[in-house]
Design an enzyme around this catalytic site. Structure first.
Site, mmCIF file in Angstrom:
data_model
loop_
_atom_site.group_PDB
_atom_site.id
_atom_site.type_symbol
_atom_site.label_atom_id
_atom_site.label_comp_id
_atom_site.label_asym_id
_atom_site.label_seq_id
_atom_site.Cartn_x
_atom_site.Cartn_y
_atom_site.Cartn_z
ATOM 1 N N LYS A 1 -1.483 -9.648 25.130
ATOM 2 C CA LYS A 1 -2.227 -10.712 24.093
ATOM 3 C C LYS A 1 -2.421 -12.153 25.152
ATOM 4 O O LYS A 1 -3.365 -12.962 24.934
ATOM 5 C CB LYS A 1 -1.133 -11.202 23.118
ATOM 6 C CG LYS A 1 -1.868 -12.305 22.263
ATOM 7 C CD LYS A 1 -0.942 -12.535 20.947
ATOM 8 C CE LYS A 1 0.273 -13.571 21.629
ATOM 9 N NZ LYS A 1 -0.288 -14.760 21.935
ATOM 10 N N SER B 1 2.544 -12.753 17.419
ATOM 11 C CA SER B 1 3.057 -13.867 18.186
ATOM 12 C C SER B 1 4.249 -14.685 17.396
ATOM 13 O O SER B 1 4.610 -14.952 16.527
ATOM 14 C CB SER B 1 1.790 -14.901 18.247
ATOM 15 O OG SER B 1 2.275 -16.118 18.903
ATOM 16 N N SER B 2 5.112 -15.352 18.611
ATOM 17 C CA SER B 2 6.327 -16.036 17.983
ATOM 18 C C SER B 2 5.724 -17.131 17.240
ATOM 19 O O SER B 2 6.441 -17.623 16.266
ATOM 20 C CB SER B 2 7.141 -16.495 19.133
ATOM 21 O OG SER B 2 7.555 -15.323 19.825
ATOM 22 N N MET C 1 10.217 -16.009 25.695
ATOM 23 C CA MET C 1 11.012 -17.380 25.450
ATOM 24 C C MET C 1 11.853 -17.101 24.057
ATOM 25 O O MET C 1 11.888 -17.906 23.537
ATOM 26 C CB MET C 1 9.766 -18.186 25.291
ATOM 27 C CG MET C 1 9.105 -18.586 26.699
ATOM 28 S SD MET C 1 8.493 -19.959 26.659
ATOM 29 C CE MET C 1 7.113 -20.054 25.562
ATOM 30 N N GLY C 2 12.075 -15.952 23.911
ATOM 31 C CA GLY C 2 12.902 -15.862 22.617
ATOM 32 C C GLY C 2 11.967 -15.427 21.381
ATOM 33 O O GLY C 2 10.780 -15.380 21.642
ATOM 34 N N GLY D 1 2.903 -8.795 27.981
ATOM 35 C CA GLY D 1 1.930 -8.501 27.012
ATOM 36 C C GLY D 1 0.476 -8.984 27.328
ATOM 37 O O GLY D 1 0.334 -9.958 27.902
ATOM 38 N N HIS E 1 7.511 -7.910 21.590
ATOM 39 C CA HIS E 1 8.488 -7.675 22.616
ATOM 40 C C HIS E 1 9.378 -6.353 22.581
ATOM 41 O O HIS E 1 9.625 -5.748 23.649
ATOM 42 C CB HIS E 1 9.412 -9.113 22.175
ATOM 43 C CG HIS E 1 8.913 -10.046 22.349
ATOM 44 N ND1 HIS E 1 8.670 -11.162 21.364
ATOM 45 C CD2 HIS E 1 8.490 -10.999 23.515
ATOM 46 C CE1 HIS E 1 8.102 -12.288 21.675
ATOM 47 N NE2 HIS E 1 7.930 -12.330 23.029
ATOM 48 N N HIS F 1 9.750 -10.546 18.528
ATOM 49 C CA HIS F 1 9.092 -9.731 17.449
ATOM 50 C C HIS F 1 8.875 -8.435 17.967
ATOM 51 O O HIS F 1 9.094 -8.078 19.123
ATOM 52 C CB HIS F 1 7.920 -10.366 16.766
ATOM 53 C CG HIS F 1 6.965 -10.778 17.962
ATOM 54 N ND1 HIS F 1 6.275 -10.126 18.637
ATOM 55 C CD2 HIS F 1 6.605 -11.906 18.422
ATOM 56 C CE1 HIS F 1 5.491 -10.366 19.621
ATOM 57 N NE2 HIS F 1 5.736 -11.795 19.545
#
Ligand code: PAF
Length: 314
Positions: free
Chosen positions: A157, A193-194, A38-39, A155, A45, A42
């Protein structure tokens, strides 16, 4: 060559087709790896993209903030959007194509279909975010069909997401192979995490109790404990000792089908935590994390690495 940006699935298919023919004309075999995102990319990714570009000749990254997986009160509008930086990261990590469709290109006006995976979507995060995984499965299946990749990387997570998508692709016999990639962590163990960028220093300090709690449970498990309540207690004691952390759930689940492990740990299991930390101005961030409790030699090393990371910062 710079990164190629596709805005529609027709553009995407044309780009993949042309990269494939170039490789095949040169007598090379081609394979496609896919990293859905979702952009707000980091290092976590970047690790997925690097793995994909190592294992495939073409890597596609999708950047799409999927409205169907956010509830009305959630952070869709304020979800971080950093497209230029995302493209740079994709290029550096070895991707060739970024697929960044508009919501209209993904979901035309007459779109009616919902994809859902029973039971596994109703527990853990699903118990608190009722339609979330239906939104995730719907978009992921569309994306998997558009990209037609050999392998797709997720991922760990978001363990529940990984387990549900693995189940979905297995059930419908989807040809793309789903690969889970070990969580990338900060020095104190906090999972990247974003959403970490929402936290101020107060919230960030409280967030450290999550990896600490998982590590405490992992240590108890690795010492030979197979009693689920005892392993859970080790994690809960750490979480409950930090009053700034608001626990949503801390559960032990079968790693394959996400059923609750209530008595003995007899199969690979996942200890998962979700909760909120709060900034000084009251803004809350929801964080999730997990540890896979396993004796499987293939995954034991990453469990031991996680525990060692803790020893370094104790
Ligand atoms: O994990 C995410 O970022 C999203 O849930 C995904 C898989 C890209 C679907 O929107």
């Amino acid at each position: 060559m710079g990164i190629l940006v596709a805005r529609t699935r027709q553009e995407l298919r044309a780009m993949i087709g042309s990269l494939k023919s170039t490789l095949e004309d040169a007598g090379l075999r081609s394979s496609v790896g896919f990293v859905p995102t979702m952009g707000a990319l980091h290092e976590g990714h970047a690790t997925l993209i690097k793995k994909s570009s190592k294992e495939n000749s073409i890597t596609v990254v999708s950047v799409f903030v999927n409205p169907k997986q956010f509830a009305a009160h959630e952070d869709l509008d304020k979800y971080p959007r950093t497209f230029e930086a995302d493209c740079e990261l994709c290029l550096k990590a070895g991707a060739q194509i970024v697929f960044a469709p508009t919501p209209e290109a993904m979901y035309p006006d007459d779109f009616k279909t919902k994809i859902s995976v029973d039971e596994m979507s109703q527990v853990m995060c699903g118990a608190h975010r009722p339609d979330h995984f239906t939104g995730v499965c719907t978009v992921v299946l569309l994306l998997l069909n558009f990209v037609a990749a050999d392998r797709a990387y997720f991922g760990l997570k978001d363990y529940q997401q990984f387990a549900i998508i693995s189940r979905m692709t297995q059930d419908i016999v989807h040809p793309t192979r789903i690969i889970g990639v070990t969580t990338v962590r900060e020095e104190d163990g906090l999972a990247l995490s974003s959403r970490n960028r929402y936290m101020d220093a107060t919230a960030r300090a409280a967030a450290a109790c999550i990896p600490k709690s998982l590590r405490a449970a992992a240590e108890v498990f690795l010492s030979g404990e197979t009693n689920a309540p005892a392993v859970l207690l080790a994690a809960r004691e750490v979480l409950n000792s930090v009053s700034e952390f608001e626990l949503q759930y801390c559960e032990l689940r079968n790693a394959k089908n996400l059923t609750e492990v209530e008595a003995r740990i007899t199969h690979e299991s996942v200890l998962a935590v979700a909760g909120f930390v709060q900034n000084a101005d009251g803004v809350k961030t929801r964080l999730i994390d997990n540890v896979i409790l396993t004796h499987d030699p293939d995954r034991l090393e990453s469990l031991l690495d996680f525990v060692r990371l803790g020893t370094a910062v104790k």
